[in-house]
Scaffold this active site. Structure first.
Site, mmCIF file in Angstrom:
data_model
loop_
_atom_site.group_PDB
_atom_site.id
_atom_site.type_symbol
_atom_site.label_atom_id
_atom_site.label_comp_id
_atom_site.label_asym_id
_atom_site.label_seq_id
_atom_site.Cartn_x
_atom_site.Cartn_y
_atom_site.Cartn_z
ATOM 1 C CB THR A 134 5.249 58.462 -67.133
ATOM 2 O OG1 THR A 134 5.289 57.026 -66.903
ATOM 3 C CG2 THR A 134 3.853 58.778 -67.136
ATOM 4 C CG ASP A 135 7.247 53.812 -68.957
ATOM 5 O OD1 ASP A 135 6.909 54.200 -68.137
ATOM 6 O OD2 ASP A 135 7.969 52.648 -69.054
ATOM 7 C CD GLU A 136 3.639 54.334 -64.659
ATOM 8 O OE1 GLU A 136 2.523 54.116 -64.083
ATOM 9 O OE2 GLU A 136 4.828 54.473 -63.900
ATOM 10 C CE1 TYR A 159 2.475 60.075 -62.641
ATOM 11 C CE2 TYR A 159 2.685 57.874 -63.311
ATOM 12 C CZ TYR A 159 2.873 59.176 -63.277
ATOM 13 O OH TYR A 159 4.536 59.475 -63.533
ATOM 14 C CB SER A 160 -0.912 56.074 -66.776
ATOM 15 O OG SER A 160 -1.950 55.032 -66.364
ATOM 16 C CE LYS A 163 3.465 62.955 -66.172
ATOM 17 N NZ LYS A 163 3.736 64.282 -66.077
ATOM 18 C CG LEU A 199 10.314 48.019 -55.819
ATOM 19 C CD1 LEU A 199 9.421 47.226 -54.918
ATOM 20 C CD2 LEU A 199 10.265 47.209 -57.113
ATOM 21 N N GLY A 292 -5.544 46.970 -60.706
ATOM 22 C CA GLY A 292 -5.190 47.255 -62.120
ATOM 23 C C GLY A 292 -3.657 47.167 -62.478
#
Ligand code: NAD
Ligand code: TYD
Length: 353
Positions: A134-136, A159-160, A163, A199, A292
């Protein structure tokens, strides 16, 4: 039949994984596709109905964390390639329960890397461990700039962070053991079969049911949205043409603040549901911000576009309208997900014989 490749896709019953599995099963009859999935709350075999009886498709129910099981399937099936999507994927859940993310995303990825390393002892050119990320992992942008493949990692949610850690391990196996790997980091996906805790599907479902639409904070956070089938196509291109050891960013070049996106969805839904203009927007409710909460993600995908010739295919308005149409036409899928009935599908499909 002798297959040209045996490919293990992990997390194939999830949102993106199911699109990838369907694409590969349909487009590559010469490949044998194995879908390994634990069927957590996010795994739904109903996503795969259209290909479940294809002769080049096999479903394996299992957990990427279970070393013995993972080693056994690698030994038994002798996969040539792995496309690894299985993960815990929802930021809000990671804030509530980080450990589950550490176990699946970090330990699970390492279990798969070990199995690939042990099976592919004399790495032939045909082997590839493709890690989907992911880009996160790059953190949060201010108003300016884009994430490139060189941007330093700066994950800010459990989460990020999990990853990012898995990405580092994949690179470590490339450098240390010469495991043939490739990584891609993609922006936010949207489209059919998206679990309605995220979302876009949550907003569609709530508008449909006249429920409040929860927008975190002031709705000013920005995401770069990509149609899920464009991501699946990018994965196909990178799997076949990506350079070993490289990372490719994938993005939609399509930035929206959450509030503008929700307002657009309200407009589309008013038309589709024959409601007076402005009806759905009345459901918008600003709620407590996510802890955050990253302000902005935006991807520079020029490496992938220039090197491998991929680009997004759809305008966002068109993709969103297609997505809304899909959710309205697939009430049964949505009802099964919201009622939990989809979790019985494995029993009925795989234990009926
Ligand atoms: P998802 O939550 O919809 O699906 C995840 C799948 O993995 C589910 O089918 C689940 O059952 C399975 N799974 C979870 N834990 C497992 C385990 N321990 N063993 C085996 N299977 C397990 O996720 P998604 O949105 O489809 O994301 C897929 C991948 O793409 C993830 O790695 C995610 O980090 C990455 N990604 C997602 C997005 C996005 O916008 N959704 C963007 C970029 C990258
Ligand atoms: P989400 O779909 O959870 O993806 P991610 O956090 O991985 O980007 O959320 C997208 C954006 O929408 C994010 O800025 C958080 C926000 N959001 C809301 O405002 N309300 C919601 O109910 C959810 C689930 C997300």
């Amino acid at each position: 039949m002798e297959y040209k490749k045996k490919i293990l896709i992990t997390g194939g019953a999830g949102f993106i994984g199911s699109h990838v599995v369907k694409r590969f099963v349909k487009n590559y009859p010469e490949y044998q596709i194995f879908n390994l999935d634990k069927l957590t709350y996010a795994g739904n075999l109903e996503n795969l109905r259209e290909i479940e009886n294809e002769s080049n498709y096999t479903f394996l129910k299992g957990d990427i964390v279970e070393t013995e099981f993972i080693n056994k399937i690698f030994e038994h099936h002798q996969f040539n390639g792995v496309i690894h999507l299985a993960a815990e994927s929802h930021v809000d859940r990671s804030i509530a329960n980080p450990l589950e993310f550490i176990i699946t995303n970090i330990v699970g990825t390492t279990t798969l890397l070990n199995a690939a390393k042990n099976t592919w002892k004399d790495n032939s050119n045909d082997n590839l461990f493709y890690h989907i990320s992911t880009d996160e992992v790059y953190g949060s942008l201010g108003k300016e700039g884009f994430f490139t493949e060189e941007t330093a990692y700066d994950p800010r949610s459990p989460y990020s962070a999990s990853k990012a850690s898995s990405d580092h391990l994949v690179r470590a196996y490339f450098h240390t053991y010469k495991l043939p790997v490739v990584i891609s980091n993609c922006s936010n996906n949207y489209g059919s079969y998206h679990f309605p805790e995220k979302l876009i599907p949550l907003t569609i479902n709530n508008i449909k049911n006249n429920k409040p639409i929860p927008v975190y904070g002031k709705g000013e956070n920005v995401r770069d949205w990509l149609f899920v089938e464009d991501h699946a196509r990018a994965i196909d291109v990178i799997f076949h043409k990506g350079r070993i050891g490289e990372t490719y960013n994938i993005g939609g070049n399509n930035e929206w603040t959450n509030i503008d996106l929700v307002n657009l969805l309200c407009k589309i839904m008013d038309v589709k549901l024959y409601r007076e203009a402005g009806t759905s927007a009345k459901l918008i409710t600003f709620v407590k911000d996510r802890a955050g909460h990253d302000l902005r993600y935006a991807i520079d995908s020029s490496k992938l576009q220039n090197e491998l010739g991929w680009k997004p295919s759809l305008q966002f308005e068109e993709g969103l309208e297609k997505t809304v149409d899909w959710y309205l036409a697939n009430e049964e899928w949505l009802n099964h997900v919201t009622s939990g009935a989809y979790q019985n599908y494995y029993e009925t499909q795989y234990h009926k014989r």
